[in-house]
Design a protein around this motif. Sequence first.
Motif, short mmCIF file in Angstrom:
data_model
loop_
_atom_site.label_atom_id
_atom_site.label_comp_id
_atom_site.label_asym_id
_atom_site.label_seq_id
_atom_site.Cartn_x
_atom_site.Cartn_y
_atom_site.Cartn_z
N UNK A 1 0.93 -1.48 -0.16
CA UNK A 1 -0.08 0.17 -0.11
C UNK A 1 0.94 1.28 -0.15
N UNK A 2 2.08 0.89 0.44
CA UNK A 2 2.85 2.58 1.11
C UNK A 2 3.24 1.95 -0.64
N UNK A 3 4.08 1.68 -0.98
CA UNK A 3 4.82 2.15 -2.30
C UNK A 3 3.73 2.20 -3.49
N UNK A 4 2.47 1.91 -3.68
CA UNK A 4 1.52 2.02 -4.63
C UNK A 4 1.02 2.82 -4.36
N UNK A 5 1.11 3.59 -2.92
CA UNK A 5 0.48 4.82 -2.80
C UNK A 5 1.38 5.99 -2.75
N UNK A 6 2.73 5.90 -3.55
CA UNK A 6 3.95 7.29 -3.94
C UNK A 6 3.55 7.46 -4.83
N UNK A 7 2.64 6.62 -5.77
CA UNK A 7 2.60 7.34 -7.10
C UNK A 7 0.88 7.95 -7.22
N UNK A 8 0.15 8.21 -5.87
CA UNK A 8 -0.87 7.88 -5.87
C UNK A 8 -0.91 10.02 -5.48
N UNK A 9 0.45 10.28 -5.30
CA UNK A 9 0.29 11.75 -4.62
C UNK A 9 0.27 12.37 -3.34
N UNK A 10 -0.13 13.68 -3.25
CA UNK A 10 0.08 14.25 -2.14
C UNK A 10 -2.01 14.89 -2.47
N UNK A 11 -2.39 14.63 -4.08
CA UNK A 11 -3.34 15.48 -4.01
C UNK A 11 -4.39 14.51 -3.35
N UNK B 1 1.56 6.45 5.36
CA UNK B 1 1.67 6.64 3.64
C UNK B 1 2.50 7.49 3.39
N UNK B 2 2.98 8.74 3.76
CA UNK B 2 3.94 10.15 2.99
C UNK B 2 4.82 8.77 2.80
N UNK B 3 5.80 9.26 1.42
CA UNK B 3 7.05 8.85 0.72
C UNK B 3 7.75 8.46 1.67
N UNK B 4 8.27 7.43 2.32
CA UNK B 4 9.63 7.38 3.44
C UNK B 4 8.99 7.29 4.66
N UNK B 5 8.48 7.66 4.83
CA UNK B 5 7.56 7.17 6.16
C UNK B 5 6.99 6.35 6.73
N UNK B 6 6.31 5.08 6.14
CA UNK B 6 6.30 4.39 6.68
C UNK B 6 7.30 3.35 7.01
N UNK B 7 8.38 3.67 6.82
CA UNK B 7 9.31 2.79 7.34
C UNK B 7 9.53 2.91 9.19
N UNK B 8 9.69 4.34 9.10
CA UNK B 8 9.81 4.81 10.33
C UNK B 8 8.43 5.34 11.55
N UNK B 9 7.44 5.26 10.83
CA UNK B 9 5.87 5.50 11.79
C UNK B 9 4.89 4.36 10.83
N UNK B 10 4.96 3.35 12.06
CA UNK B 10 4.25 2.89 11.90
C UNK B 10 3.77 2.10 13.14
N UNK B 11 2.35 1.13 13.72
CA UNK B 11 2.85 1.08 14.35
C UNK B 11 1.23 -0.43 15.06
N UNK B 12 0.98 -1.13 15.13
CA UNK B 12 0.45 -1.97 15.76
C UNK B 12 -1.33 -1.96 16.09
#
Length: 157
Positions: free
Chosen positions: A87-97, A141-152
């Motif tokens: 989801x995070x990887x696919x979301x990068x192409x979706x853009x901020x809008x 899902x902001x590009x590059x954030x999900x690696x640090x910003x995640x939880x259960x």
Amino acid sequence: MNNSKMTKLLRGGVALGLLLGISAHASANECELAIGANDAMQYDKQALSVPASCTEVTLTLTHTGSLPKTAMGHNWVLSKAEDMAAIANDGMTAGPEHNFIMDADTRVLAHTSLVGGGESASVTFSTAGMTQEQAYNFFCSFPGHWALMQGSFSITP
């Protein structure tokens, strides 16, 4: 019935009413969650849970930093744990809008809009179909954030 017995019954009824009111209020609050995110790409919680009795959950995300969403935007996305990276990887192409979420991505169970410093966003979602046995994650899902910003995220008995 004498006045003494009537007074005792009234007091007992008032006490019971207060207890029931407090119980209902506590139950409603269990279905409302809040989480903060900062300019250091961190959520203030690494785990969130709601009891199985919550059929609907409201989550409020507050960006406690000061940077604008174009530089350090955050959102809160909920998915099954195994779907998070895709989801995070696919979301990068979706853009901020599109809040870095692909339109109609059925793997996304819930998400807030993208917020910048000082802003908040809320999402209300149904827990129908979610189980106590399934592993769920939340992430930004902001590009590059999900690696640090995640939880259960879990549904508890």
